[in-house]
Design a protein around this motif. Structure first.
Motif, PDB file in Angstrom:
ATOM      1  N   GLY A 188       0.787  -1.222   0.000  1.00 59.91           N
ATOM      2  CA  GLY A 188       0.000   0.000   0.000  1.00 59.91           C
ATOM      3  C   GLY A 188       0.819   1.271   0.000  1.00 59.91           C
ATOM      4  N   ARG A 189       2.160   1.144  -0.034  1.00 56.01           N
ATOM      5  CA  ARG A 189       3.028   2.330   0.012  1.00 56.01           C
ATOM      6  C   ARG A 189       4.086   2.345  -1.086  1.00 56.01           C
ATOM      7  NH1 ARG A 189       3.109  -0.036   4.960  1.00 56.01           N
ATOM      8  NH2 ARG A 189       5.306  -0.658   4.736  1.00 56.01           N
ATOM      9  N   ASP A 190       4.661   1.173  -1.372  1.00 52.40           N
ATOM     10  CA  ASP A 190       5.853   1.098  -2.213  1.00 52.40           C
ATOM     11  C   ASP A 190       5.615   0.452  -3.567  1.00 52.40           C
ATOM     12  OD1 ASP A 190       7.323   2.193  -0.064  1.00 52.40           O
ATOM     13  OD2 ASP A 190       7.506   0.199   0.839  1.00 52.40           O
ATOM     14  N   GLY A 191       4.378   0.371  -4.010  1.00 46.07           N
ATOM     15  CA  GLY A 191       4.085  -0.270  -5.280  1.00 46.07           C
ATOM     16  C   GLY A 191       4.064  -1.788  -5.161  1.00 46.07           C
ATOM     17  N   GLU A 192       4.052  -2.438  -6.307  1.00 47.17           N
ATOM     18  CA  GLU A 192       4.013  -3.902  -6.350  1.00 47.17           C
ATOM     19  C   GLU A 192       5.350  -4.434  -6.856  1.00 47.17           C
ATOM     20  OE1 GLU A 192       0.691  -7.061  -7.598  1.00 47.17           O
ATOM     21  OE2 GLU A 192       1.391  -5.850  -9.274  1.00 47.17           O
ATOM     22  N   TRP A 193       5.880  -5.446  -6.164  1.00 45.09           N
ATOM     23  CA  TRP A 193       7.204  -5.973  -6.463  1.00 45.09           C
ATOM     24  C   TRP A 193       7.154  -7.472  -6.742  1.00 45.09           C
ATOM     25  CZ3 TRP A 193      11.941  -3.387  -6.597  1.00 45.09           C
ATOM     26  CH2 TRP A 193      11.865  -2.010  -6.292  1.00 45.09           C
ATOM     27  N   ARG A 194       7.962  -7.885  -7.706  1.00 46.58           N
ATOM     28  CA  ARG A 194       8.212  -9.305  -7.921  1.00 46.58           C
ATOM     29  C   ARG A 194       9.249  -9.747  -6.893  1.00 46.58           C
ATOM     30  NH1 ARG A 194       7.853 -12.799 -12.418  1.00 46.58           N
ATOM     31  NH2 ARG A 194       9.316 -14.564 -12.300  1.00 46.58           N
ATOM     32  N   LEU A 211      -3.550  -2.155  -5.337  1.00 48.67           N
ATOM     33  CA  LEU A 211      -2.276  -1.848  -4.703  1.00 48.67           C
ATOM     34  C   LEU A 211      -2.405  -1.360  -3.265  1.00 48.67           C
ATOM     35  CD1 LEU A 211      -0.306  -0.127  -7.603  1.00 48.67           C
ATOM     36  CD2 LEU A 211      -0.119  -2.471  -6.766  1.00 48.67           C
ATOM     37  N   SER A 212      -3.615  -1.053  -2.818  1.00 49.77           N
ATOM     38  CA  SER A 212      -3.813  -0.552  -1.465  1.00 49.77           C
ATOM     39  C   SER A 212      -4.946  -1.316  -0.788  1.00 49.77           C
ATOM     40  CB  SER A 212      -4.155   0.945  -1.476  1.00 49.77           C
ATOM     41  OG  SER A 212      -3.090   1.700  -2.017  1.00 49.77           O
ATOM     42  N   VAL A 213      -4.904  -1.341   0.536  1.00 43.64           N
ATOM     43  CA  VAL A 213      -5.969  -1.930   1.342  1.00 43.64           C
ATOM     44  C   VAL A 213      -6.620  -0.808   2.133  1.00 43.64           C
ATOM     45  CG1 VAL A 213      -6.511  -3.511   3.225  1.00 43.64           C
ATOM     46  CG2 VAL A 213      -4.804  -4.142   1.512  1.00 43.64           C
ATOM     47  N   PRO A 214      -7.949  -0.686   2.081  1.00 36.17           N
ATOM     48  CA  PRO A 214      -8.586   0.416   2.812  1.00 36.17           C
ATOM     49  C   PRO A 214      -8.382   0.299   4.316  1.00 36.17           C
ATOM     50  CG  PRO A 214     -10.221  -1.131   1.958  1.00 36.17           C
ATOM     51  CD  PRO A 214      -8.922  -1.509   1.348  1.00 36.17           C
ATOM     52  N   GLN A 215      -8.265   1.439   4.948  1.00 35.40           N
ATOM     53  CA  GLN A 215      -8.193   1.488   6.411  1.00 35.40           C
ATOM     54  C   GLN A 215      -9.572   1.203   6.976  1.00 35.40           C
ATOM     55  OE1 GLN A 215      -7.086   5.340   7.879  1.00 35.40           O
ATOM     56  NE2 GLN A 215      -6.876   4.671   9.987  1.00 35.40           N
TER      57      GLN A 215
END
Length: 252
Positions: free
Chosen positions: A49-55, A142-146
């Motif tokens: 939710g902060r740094d993008g999506e990574w392999r 890419l993010s999860v709601p609070q």
């Protein structure tokens, strides 16, 4: 998602970056290495939710734990519209449904709201967050709601954030159609919709004093969701879809 992106996605709290090591919790290791049958050297898509999506590649694989190492950025972090969903809790399974679908529909925060006619005041915030995480993992979000703790409607209105509009889904027959009201509000706002919230009331409807306060609030836009009375969980999905189509990231 890119063609070389792994099919399995996992939400983590750890920082992500080139070469970053990520230790897995026991439940995460069980999911990857027992349920999904991955092993050392296999790839997973990670996001926080902060740094993008990574392999990331599994460097340790065990039933009770493991580790991954970030290898390549798949997608940079992107923020959707600033949209909250405020809803009166209902039965457990249907409240879980609201959390899942609100995540899929792009809500940034989920706020359980206690009204006079709310029929389920106990809310398991961690359970709702777990459902939102699972929805985000499955839907390439890419993010999860609070997920906030439940709060009385009056307290939410007393502390209302300046500049945030509130779409109130109203069963009253004099409420304008949602798309018409939202598009009009968008024209008034000019460039960009700004921060918004959607309010779904209890299945018994708002109490007279609640309806009166909402009607008087200058930041409220009252809307109708159509000619049929919808159940609360259906209304939440319909309202979010209408907002996204009129003001959000569904617009062409």
């Amino acid at each position: 998602m890119q063609q070389d992106a792994p099919k399995v996605r996992l939400f983590v709290d750890a920082p992500l970056g080139d070469g970053a090591a990520v230790a897995l919790e026991r439940a995460q290791a069980h999911y990857l290495f027992t349920v999904m049958r991955l092993g050392q050297g296999d790839a997973v898509a990670l996001f926080n939710g902060r740094d993008g999506e990574w392999r990331a590649v599994a460097t340790e694989a065990g039933r009770k734990g493991g580790a991954l190492r970030c290898a390549a950025l798949l997608r940079p972090q992107a923020e959707g519209p600033d949209l909250d969903l405020i809803f009166a809790p209902i039965k457990k399974a249907r409240t879980d449904f609201i959390a899942e679908k609100a995540c899929e529909m792009g809500a940034r925060r989920l706020i359980p709201c206690l009204t006079r006619f709310t029929n389920a005041e106990r809310v398991n915030v961690e359970r709702l967050r777990a459902h939102a995480v699972e929805a985000a993992e499955q839907c390439e979000i890419l993010s999860v709601p609070q997920v906030l703790a439940p709060a009385p409607l009056a307290a939410l209105l007393d502390a209302w954030e300046a500049g945030r509009r509130l779409m109130v889904c109203d069963e009253a027959r004099d409420a304008p159609p949602a798309m018409d009201a939202l598009r009009a509000a968008g024209r008034e706002a000019g460039s960009g919709p700004g921060p918004w919230a959607v309010l779904i009331g209890p299945e018994g409807g708002f109490a007279p004093e609640e309806r009166a306060r909402l009607s008087e609030a200058p930041f409220v836009t009252r809307v109708s969701l159509g000619p049929r009375v919808l159940r609360a969980d259906t209304a939440a999905v319909a309202a979010l879809a209408l907002w996204q189509a009129a003001l959000g990231d569904w617009r062409a």
